[in-house]
Design a protein around this motif. Structure first.
Motif, PDB file in Angstrom:
ATOM      1  N   ASN A  32       8.542  -0.512   2.160  1.00  0.00           N
ATOM      2  CA  ASN A  32       8.071   0.485   1.210  1.00  0.00           C
ATOM      3  C   ASN A  32       8.581   0.133  -0.164  1.00  0.00           C
ATOM      4  OD1 ASN A  32       9.036   2.914  -0.468  1.00  0.00           O
ATOM      5  ND2 ASN A  32       7.507   3.831   0.853  1.00  0.00           N
ATOM      6  N   GLN A  66      23.003   7.122  -6.772  1.00  0.00           N
ATOM      7  CA  GLN A  66      23.914   8.225  -6.401  1.00  0.00           C
ATOM      8  C   GLN A  66      24.893   7.777  -5.317  1.00  0.00           C
ATOM      9  OE1 GLN A  66      21.806  11.530  -4.660  1.00  0.00           O
ATOM     10  NE2 GLN A  66      23.666  12.736  -4.366  1.00  0.00           N
ATOM     11  N   VAL A  74      16.632   9.467   5.137  1.00  0.00           N
ATOM     12  CA  VAL A  74      15.625   9.761   6.149  1.00  0.00           C
ATOM     13  C   VAL A  74      16.218   9.404   7.504  1.00  0.00           C
ATOM     14  CG1 VAL A  74      13.267   9.306   6.940  1.00  0.00           C
ATOM     15  CG2 VAL A  74      13.820   9.173   4.497  1.00  0.00           C
ATOM     16  N   THR A 144      26.864   4.122  -8.020  1.00  0.00           N
ATOM     17  CA  THR A 144      27.638   3.281  -7.116  1.00  0.00           C
ATOM     18  C   THR A 144      27.354   1.815  -7.401  1.00  0.00           C
ATOM     19  OG1 THR A 144      25.868   3.316  -5.505  1.00  0.00           O
ATOM     20  CG2 THR A 144      27.636   4.892  -5.205  1.00  0.00           C
TER      21      THR A 144
ATOM     22  N   ALA B 413      23.875   2.231   5.538  1.00  0.00           N
ATOM     23  CA  ALA B 413      23.000   3.327   5.105  1.00  0.00           C
ATOM     24  C   ALA B 413      23.782   4.630   5.045  1.00  0.00           C
ATOM     25  CB  ALA B 413      21.814   3.461   6.045  1.00  0.00           C
ATOM     26  N   ASN B 414      24.799   4.738   5.865  1.00  0.00           N
ATOM     27  CA  ASN B 414      25.599   5.957   5.909  1.00  0.00           C
ATOM     28  C   ASN B 414      26.798   5.900   4.965  1.00  0.00           C
ATOM     29  OD1 ASN B 414      26.315   8.533   7.008  1.00  0.00           O
ATOM     30  ND2 ASN B 414      27.928   7.493   8.127  1.00  0.00           N
ATOM     31  N   GLY B 417      26.516   4.340  -0.803  1.00  0.00           N
ATOM     32  CA  GLY B 417      25.466   4.897  -1.644  1.00  0.00           C
ATOM     33  C   GLY B 417      24.582   3.809  -2.215  1.00  0.00           C
ATOM     34  N   GLY B 418      25.181   2.663  -2.476  1.00  0.00           N
ATOM     35  CA  GLY B 418      24.449   1.568  -3.099  1.00  0.00           C
ATOM     36  C   GLY B 418      23.371   0.965  -2.220  1.00  0.00           C
ATOM     37  N   GLU B 420      20.756   2.226  -1.169  1.00  0.00           N
ATOM     38  CA  GLU B 420      19.412   2.583  -1.629  1.00  0.00           C
ATOM     39  C   GLU B 420      18.999   1.755  -2.845  1.00  0.00           C
ATOM     40  OE1 GLU B 420      18.656   6.807  -1.901  1.00  0.00           O
ATOM     41  OE2 GLU B 420      16.905   6.441  -3.180  1.00  0.00           O
ATOM     42  N   LEU B 421      19.960   1.446  -3.698  1.00  0.00           N
ATOM     43  CA  LEU B 421      19.646   0.567  -4.835  1.00  0.00           C
ATOM     44  C   LEU B 421      19.208  -0.804  -4.333  1.00  0.00           C
ATOM     45  CD1 LEU B 421      22.404   0.853  -7.588  1.00  0.00           C
ATOM     46  CD2 LEU B 421      19.971   1.295  -7.836  1.00  0.00           C
ATOM     47  N   TYR B 424      15.674  -0.403  -2.530  1.00  0.00           N
ATOM     48  CA  TYR B 424      14.635   0.117  -3.422  1.00  0.00           C
ATOM     49  C   TYR B 424      13.760   1.169  -2.757  1.00  0.00           C
ATOM     50  CZ  TYR B 424      14.568  -1.799  -8.128  1.00  0.00           C
ATOM     51  OH  TYR B 424      14.811  -2.037  -9.450  1.00  0.00           O
ATOM     52  N   ARG B 425      14.323   1.915  -1.874  1.00  0.00           N
ATOM     53  CA  ARG B 425      13.667   3.081  -1.274  1.00  0.00           C
ATOM     54  C   ARG B 425      14.774   3.833  -0.553  1.00  0.00           C
ATOM     55  NH1 ARG B 425      11.990  -1.118   2.007  1.00  0.00           N
ATOM     56  NH2 ARG B 425      13.500  -1.310   3.689  1.00  0.00           N
ATOM     57  N   VAL B 426      14.477   5.018  -0.048  1.00  0.00           N
ATOM     58  CA  VAL B 426      15.496   5.776   0.670  1.00  0.00           C
ATOM     59  C   VAL B 426      15.681   5.138   2.050  1.00  0.00           C
ATOM     60  CG1 VAL B 426      16.156   8.031   1.541  1.00  0.00           C
ATOM     61  CG2 VAL B 426      14.789   7.858  -0.553  1.00  0.00           C
ATOM     62  N   PRO B 427      16.925   4.805   2.429  1.00  0.00           N
ATOM     63  CA  PRO B 427      17.139   4.199   3.749  1.00  0.00           C
ATOM     64  C   PRO B 427      16.727   5.136   4.878  1.00  0.00           C
ATOM     65  CG  PRO B 427      19.097   3.944   2.376  1.00  0.00           C
ATOM     66  CD  PRO B 427      18.178   4.888   1.658  1.00  0.00           C
ATOM     67  N   ILE B 428      16.261   4.534   5.951  1.00  0.00           N
ATOM     68  CA  ILE B 428      15.924   5.296   7.157  1.00  0.00           C
ATOM     69  C   ILE B 428      16.961   4.964   8.226  1.00  0.00           C
ATOM     70  CG2 ILE B 428      14.203   5.752   8.944  1.00  0.00           C
ATOM     71  CD1 ILE B 428      12.038   4.980   6.958  1.00  0.00           C
ATOM     72  N   MET B 429      17.599   6.002   8.737  1.00  0.00           N
ATOM     73  CA  MET B 429      18.587   5.809   9.802  1.00  0.00           C
ATOM     74  C   MET B 429      17.930   6.087  11.148  1.00  0.00           C
ATOM     75  SD  MET B 429      21.833   7.669   7.910  1.00  0.00           S
ATOM     76  CE  MET B 429      22.992   7.454   9.262  1.00  0.00           C
ATOM     77  N   ALA B 477      15.243  -3.504   6.204  1.00  0.00           N
ATOM     78  CA  ALA B 477      13.864  -3.985   6.224  1.00  0.00           C
ATOM     79  C   ALA B 477      12.866  -2.865   6.508  1.00  0.00           C
ATOM     80  CB  ALA B 477      13.722  -5.069   7.289  1.00  0.00           C
ATOM     81  N   GLN B 478      13.354  -1.722   6.974  1.00  0.00           N
ATOM     82  CA  GLN B 478      12.478  -0.698   7.541  1.00  0.00           C
ATOM     83  C   GLN B 478      11.607  -1.351   8.619  1.00  0.00           C
ATOM     84  OE1 GLN B 478      11.234   2.358   4.684  1.00  0.00           O
ATOM     85  NE2 GLN B 478       9.274   2.463   5.696  1.00  0.00           N
ATOM     86  N   ASP B 628      12.225  -4.317  -0.455  1.00  0.00           N
ATOM     87  CA  ASP B 628      11.195  -3.265  -0.443  1.00  0.00           C
ATOM     88  C   ASP B 628       9.951  -3.713   0.320  1.00  0.00           C
ATOM     89  OD1 ASP B 628      10.653  -5.055  -2.524  1.00  0.00           O
ATOM     90  OD2 ASP B 628      10.163  -3.521  -4.009  1.00  0.00           O
TER      91      ASP B 628
END
Lengths: 146, 799
Positions: A32, A66, A74, A144, B413-414, B417-418, B420-421, B424-429, B477-478, B628
């Motif tokens: 994504n 953040q 998610v 971060t 992912a847990n 915080g970095g 997600e940077l 380049y998307r919100v991590p999926i656990m 990688a999602q 991404d």
């Protein structure tokens, strides 16, 4: 630092629409990005999004930076079927907690809802001198680094 | 929500036909579970691919087993079993400490007092502790004295305490070694105690913890010593702990810092002075035996501590001067052990069932599939590997097990915080991540920091590793990553009907060239990033002698790894070690002076900085990463060179190569390798396809390739952010084909294996697997080639 526009502003509305278009176009991709697939679900040609909307790009970077405490993530609750939104504790051993009851049937939609939630949650100008606090000396800021 | 009621591991990664593999299962809740050995074909559940595929093989161990909860007792410490000499009436304790979490959050997973040097259990005995408030505390039975001065984290302190049974006087010293201008003085604290030291039989002397419970529960057998549950795990370094059998004066304590010093008198008694030699109960010197699992006692009783759960050693001590950086050169400056409350070297579970692999069992990916009627499920992967000399195919697939161990139970992912940077998307656990987020005792990966924030540099395979699982998408990688992603290639080999053997990093490390030389071609995993020196030697030797190599991924041959020799008695490759030194992509960074492996003493970090450039192995090396989405390749004019044109039979020149796939939607993605003759790619390497110019802003050039932070390093701008598919010949009819992208194999299963990536890989494999040397290139291809100097158009005019 570029401020995060308030959700009701025209800038925010433009970004929300662009973000949604991008996320919708990514459905089906095992991955994504906030970029628009010319053919939905196919990354051969991608445009728009973070590559063309500078403000959206910078706002997303701030949100992504953040620290773990309170950060939205998610969680896949059933493989290939169900996803939910949760929040990290930032404390070792304390697991993430679900923050909404909404169950998604695809892995891309929560990305957009989290963007909307963050537009509400983030301060417009966090990271400016008037927000200085002692924690900044100990890396406790809103950015971060790995 | 309850995540993962069943978890397990095996005693082996690779097992030979005829040998027995043991399985250890935790079944927390269900009364029973079903076990079945399955052959693994495809682990990716993505509906755009062939879906999850496994095959039952009807093994003798298949059946229903009684469920039993098994616990992991993580957290490192040293201990000496109960000995009468420790049961003193008066005592002095002393050591240097460098605490990392003197005070923890009330919800922290092991919140509470931390033991430093203790012989204490349930209100009996003595010990130096850090209390909940982060202050040094001295316990004499149930009596407590403390300085009330919080310890500064990440700084050295000298701490000591004495108790005189005759006078009842207890004194506690806390002497910070780093003192700033506005720090308050910390005076020694003295208190009269009305108590006589008493002891609970069976209480061990513990360093970095204390005896929390003595238990007969079956689970407690997994603790060391069995049935003794250590609690109050300490986070931080301890250097030179001492126990004396009387209350020493402050001057004597100072002298006792010297420790047992045989040689100071002609009678060779073990103390800094004759008088003090009579007082020593134990005087540990952790600088001796850094590569072992023992903490040497130089005192008269030789109370060597058993070190449990593999804390980090070869750590700079309180006296490190910054002049020597290799512990082998000045071990006396490396007397510190860094203990962590989440260290784990072996879960030590009871055997749940075992399987003797029948002779003739095909060498493949297998797993013990564990299910319960209420929906619980786990898989314990393993590989059946032929004995050297009993190879059954021309093709071998080399499973990157060291890399699997490096990523074992990764928490980014847990924790970070970095993350997600980075992606380049919100991590999926997934459920594995959720389970691990509250089960820190399962330990982390070498990508994680310990619960105290320090770098995690040792990883054991004797624990459930929930990242080496089918049906597991990784947040990076999602999509599948490592183990499940490598099954993309396995699916393709099966689908196309190739006969192949499986070998692992472990086998190549221990067996060397003998493990490889019978095969015509070796195929790698999608991300063989972590490697031992003997393994790289074996690959070079193999290709030098005409072996063929297919590098199916990227970011390979990056980090220096070594197996810890202290665990050799338990099998091959139990614990792997790696240090993240001055450069490379690092989720944490080793501290100065801590770059050398505790196990082998070799310099850690990137192979590149040991002079073994990544690009020398397969012809390409890491240039960039981004997570991404992926993209596709275009052929280059060099793909028409007759040396390599055969690889493109059935593929037109203008085709988009791999604009599809199960990792990021394309064959070129996540981590990317390129040809660079200045970094070891052979100068005759041909780049046959490239993804240049097609990557997103999320892709960035690796930091070891530039010296100055500057703009313009991302995939939309920098020409080195790309993947090169490359080919080069090796001597004696050998060759290497580098596909140079971690996402690459994700394209193979697309359209049931009928696609242009599949055609390309098939052409290469069909040629490489043939017996005998490859055809000799035409004489025109033999020429002098420089490294920086290539045949620029302007040079051609000169000829």
């Amino acid at each position: 630092m570029i401020p995060i526009p308030r959700k009701s502003s025209p800038d925010a509305k433009r970004m929300i629409d662009e973000h949604k278009d991008c996320i919708d176009s990514m459905k089906g991709v095992a991955g994504n990005s906030v970029l628009k697939c010319a053919t939905p679900g196919d990354t051969t040609t991608v445009t728009g999004g973070i590559h063309e909307d500078f403000q959206l790009n910078r706002v997303l970077l701030r949100m992504r930076a953040q620290p773990a405490k309170g950060k939205l993530v998610v969680v896949c609750t059933e493989v290939e079927k169900k996803w939910r939104i949760a929040r990290l504790s930032g404390i070792r051993g304390v697991p993430p907690e679900f923050v909404t009851d909404k169950v998604y049937d695809n892995e891309q939609d929560p990305q957009h809802d989290i963007f909307l939630m963050r537009l509400e949650e983030f301060a417009e100008t966090d990271g400016f001198p008037e927000h200085f606090r002692e924690g900044w000396k100990r890396r406790d800021d809103m950015w971060t680094v790995t | 929500m309850t995540w993962m009621k069943i978890t397990g591991y095996a005693d082996k990664f690779s097992v030979h036909p005829g040998d027995t593999i043991k399985f250890f299962v935790n079944c927390d809740g269900p009364a029973e579970y079903q076990a079945e050995i399955v052959k693994m074909i495809h682990a990716d559940t993505n509906p755009r691919g062939p879906g999850f595929i496994e095959e039952s093989i009807k093994a003798a161990c298949d059946g229903t087993y009684k469920g039993m909860k098994q616990e992991i007792y993580s957290g490192s410490y040293g201990f000496v079993v109960d000995k009468p000499q420790f049961c003193v009436e008066s005592v002095t304790l002393q050591c240097w400490i460098w605490p990392t979490t003197p005070k923890t959050h009330p919800k922290y997973w092991k919140h509470g007092a931390q033991g430093l040097v203790t012989k204490w259990h349930d209100g009996k005995g003595y010990g130096l502790f850090i209390n909940e408030e982060g202050c040094v505390e001295f316990r004499v039975n149930d009596q407590v004295i403390t300085t009330g001065a919080p310890l500064r984290d990440h700084a050295w302190h000298f701490v000591a305490a004495s108790f005189d049974a005759k006078t009842g006087e207890a004194i506690l010293y806390h002497e910070p070694q780093i003192v700033y201008a506005l720090d308050p003085e910390i005076e020694p604290v003295t208190k009269k105690l009305a108590t006589k030291l008493a002891y609970t039989p069976g209480t061990p002397t513990v360093i970095a913890g204390y005896c929390g419970a003595l238990s007969d529960a079956p689970q407690a057998k997994a603790s060391v010593p069995a049935g003794v549950l250590i609690k109050g795990h300490y986070n931080g370094k301890i250097d030179s702990p001492r126990i004396s059998n009387r209350a020493l004066s402050r001057l004597e304590i100072e002298t006792m810092k010297l420790g047992a010093q045989p040689g100071l008198s002609e009678r060779r008694n073990s103390g800094p002075t004759g008088k003090l030699s009579e007082a020593i109960v134990a005087s540990w010197d952790f600088s001796d035996g850094i590569n072992t699992l023992a903490g040497k006692d130089k005192g008269p009783y030789l109370f060597h501590a058993t070190i449990v759960n593999c804390p980090t050693r070869a750590m700079t001590g309180y006296n490190w001067e910054g002049q020597v950086f290799d512990w082998k050169t000045a071990p006396e400056q490396y007397g510190a052990v860094h203990f962590h409350d989440d260290d784990i070297d072996d879960a030590r579970w009871a055997t749940s069932f075992e399987w003797t692999v029948p002779k003739g069992t095909s060498s493949k990916f297998y797993a013990a599939k564990l299910t319960s009627k209420d929906g619980g499920e786990d898989y314990i992967p393993f590989w059946v590997v032929p004995r050297v000399g009993e190879e059954t195919a021309k093709i071998a697939y080399m499973v990157p097990t060291i890399s699997y161990m490096a990523y074992a139970n990764e928490h980014l992912a847990n924790n970070a915080g970095g993350a997600e940077l980075l992606v380049y998307r919100v991590p999926i656990m997934q459920q594995q991540n959720m389970f691990l987020s509250e089960h820190r005792e399962y330990g982390g990966s070498i990508y994680d920091t310990h619960t105290d924030g320090s770098g995690l540099c040792l990883s054991s395979r004797l624990r459930p590793i929930l990242s080496i699982r089918p049906k597991y998408d990784h947040f990076l990688a999602q999509a599948p990553w490592q183990y499940p992603a490598d099954l993309h290639m396995i699916y393709w080999l099966e689908k196309k009907g190739y006969e192949y053997d499986i070998i692992t990093d472990e086998d190549v490390t221990y067996d060397g060239l003998a493990r490889l030389e019978k095969y015509n071609v070796i195929i790698t995993g999608s991300h063989p990033e972590h490697n031992s020196g003997p393994q790289l030697d074996a690959l070079h030797n193999y290709m030098q002698r005409g072996g063929r190599f297919m590098y199916m991924g990227a970011d390979g041959w990056y980090w220096v790894h070594s197996y810890h020799p202290g665990y050799d008695g338990l099998g091959r490759g139990i614990v792997t070690e790696m240090r993240r030194c001055e450069s490379g992509i690092r989720t944490w960074r080793a501290d100065p002076g801590e770059y050398y492996h505790q196990g082998t003493g070799e310099l850690g970090g990137m192979w590149r900085f040991r002079g073994r450039y990544l690009h020398t192995i397969a012809g390409t090396g890491m240039s960039s990463e981004g997570f991404d989405i992926s993209t596709y390749y275009s052929r280059t004019p060099e793909s028409n060179d007759e040396r390599v044109a055969w690889a493109f039979e059935g593929i037109t020149y203008d085709e988009k190569l791999g604009n599809f796939g199960l990792v990021g939607g394309g064959a070129a993605g996540t981590e990317l390798d390129i040809v660079d003759t200045m970094l070891g790619s052979p100068p005759h390497t041909l780049v046959v396809a490239t993804s240049a110019g097609r990557h997103t802003e999320g892709y960035l050039l690796v930091m070891e390739d530039y010296g100055f932070n500057q703009q313009g390093l991302d995939g939309t701008q920098h020409p080195r952010v790309r993947s090169d598919i490359a080919y080069h010949e090796t001597p004696n009819g050998g060759a290497s084909f580098a596909f140079s992208s971690i996402a690459f194999c994700g394209a193979l299963p697309w359209n049931n294996g009928d696609n242009n990536i599949s055609t390309l890989v098939g052409n290469v494999l069909n040629r490489f697997m043939k017996d005998g040397p490859l055809p000799t290139p035409s004489p025109a291809a033999i020429m002098h080639r420089g490294r920086a100097d290539y045949d620029q158009p302007m040079n051609k005019a000169r000829k």
